[in-house]
Scaffold this active site. Sequence first.
Site, PDB file in Angstrom:
ATOM      1  N   GLN A 166       0.811  -1.218   0.000  1.00  0.00           N
ATOM      2  CA  GLN A 166       0.000   0.000   0.000  1.00  0.00           C
ATOM      3  C   GLN A 166       0.847   1.272   0.000  1.00  0.00           C
ATOM      4  OE1 GLN A 166      -3.151  -0.028  -0.421  1.00  0.00           O
ATOM      5  NE2 GLN A 166      -3.764  -2.112   0.085  1.00  0.00           N
ATOM      6  N   SER A 185       3.769  -3.849  -5.016  1.00  0.00           N
ATOM      7  CA  SER A 185       2.788  -4.326  -5.983  1.00  0.00           C
ATOM      8  C   SER A 185       2.459  -3.254  -6.997  1.00  0.00           C
ATOM      9  CB  SER A 185       1.508  -4.750  -5.244  1.00  0.00           C
ATOM     10  OG  SER A 185       0.460  -5.041  -6.141  1.00  0.00           O
ATOM     11  N   ALA A 186       2.292  -3.649  -8.274  1.00  0.00           N
ATOM     12  CA  ALA A 186       1.984  -2.686  -9.331  1.00  0.00           C
ATOM     13  C   ALA A 186       0.533  -2.245  -9.320  1.00  0.00           C
ATOM     14  CB  ALA A 186       2.319  -3.288 -10.695  1.00  0.00           C
ATOM     15  N   HIS A 187      -0.403  -3.182  -9.124  1.00  0.00           N
ATOM     16  CA  HIS A 187      -1.814  -2.824  -9.306  1.00  0.00           C
ATOM     17  C   HIS A 187      -2.353  -1.935  -8.191  1.00  0.00           C
ATOM     18  CE1 HIS A 187      -4.235  -5.406  -6.487  1.00  0.00           C
ATOM     19  NE2 HIS A 187      -3.100  -6.066  -6.420  1.00  0.00           N
ATOM     20  N   THR A 220       8.946 -17.600 -16.655  1.00  0.00           N
ATOM     21  CA  THR A 220       9.246 -16.617 -17.692  1.00  0.00           C
ATOM     22  C   THR A 220       8.916 -15.215 -17.208  1.00  0.00           C
ATOM     23  OG1 THR A 220       8.762 -18.250 -19.417  1.00  0.00           O
ATOM     24  CG2 THR A 220       8.732 -15.929 -20.072  1.00  0.00           C
ATOM     25  N   CYS A 301      -8.984  -9.492  -0.193  1.00  0.00           N
ATOM     26  CA  CYS A 301      -8.761 -10.924  -0.029  1.00  0.00           C
ATOM     27  C   CYS A 301      -9.689 -11.556   1.002  1.00  0.00           C
ATOM     28  CB  CYS A 301      -7.305 -11.181   0.368  1.00  0.00           C
ATOM     29  SG  CYS A 301      -6.132 -10.758  -0.926  1.00  0.00           S
TER      30      CYS A 301
END
Length: 358
Positions: A166, A185-187, A220, A301
């Site tokens: 956050q 985190s990106a999102h 990958t 979550c």
Amino acid sequence: MSDRIYLDHAATTPMLQEAIAAVQDGMAAWANPSSPHAAGRAARAQLEGARSRIAAAYGWAHELVLTSGASEALHLALARSVAERRLITAVEHDAVLRCSEGAGVLPVDAGGLLRLDALRAALARDGRTLVCIQWANSETGVRQPIEAVAHIVHEAGGLLLVDAAQMPARADAAVLRHADLVAVSAHKRGGPPGIGALLVRDFAALMPSGGQEKGYRSGTENLPGALGYAAALEVPEDLAHLTGLRRQLEDRILSKGGEIVGAKSPRSPLIGAYRMPGVSAAAQLIRFDLAGIAVSAGSACSSGSMRPSHVLSAMGWSEPELREVIRVSFGRSTDAIEVDRFADLWSGIAAEAGARAA
């Protein structure tokens, strides 16, 4: 959907146009970055460029392992740390709780802050310890005293893992100075889902497992995601403006008899949790959603199950009280008009509840 108001940025943030464009560019010229041919080498160069940009955006001058998100970064750190013991706080995110079986659990006070005396006592036991703590709680926004915790942990010879999912880029210099491992985190920052990172001060803190990412994470590499993440982080977040919006909302809530969770504790400018006495969170969410306003009853979550919040329980809230708490979280797109619309509806629902109770 354009007339709807989105106040659930702690669950996920809308992707920024800069991030979308970067992902599209990455997909158009994509090749496996581990391939030895020219296309693979070009993709590798792009990937390493994105890695450097992500690290620079956070102000991190050490190692960075790209992951599928903060949850995987946390699991990697907790599972592969060289420390013999694990300690977590009672208010950690479900992603930590799910991969911390056997870990010691540290209590928090009524404001949601880690009890430092309990941390010192727990670290007095034998064995090198990894301590996992949030930068800010995803349900309440309460920020932990990272610098004080780090001094105690390092004095005892332990390692500090910070869940900073956050945390806006460069929002807390203490994390950059003192954390050994940081999950991001990106999102949560306007980037694409499915990409995150573990910031690592020294790879000596982790046991390698083979595969990609210098042997610390197999699979990958997600080049389009990494490019989108880097682009999102380079778009500034006006935290002073968002702090003002949160205060604007909280003044209205307090004036109508509402209660602010962790009001006396340091908190993120992006997250607030509020109790409306006499109205369940479930009922509030329905009213807000029907009015075109998206909020939540806790972390994404766990809120889908509507089970009692372990975070509020750890802070001493009774079950009837904690079931009346919702979360409001802000992002780059939030403005004062949206906050006023939410506050108007909140006030109206609270007034109806008061009239029924009279």
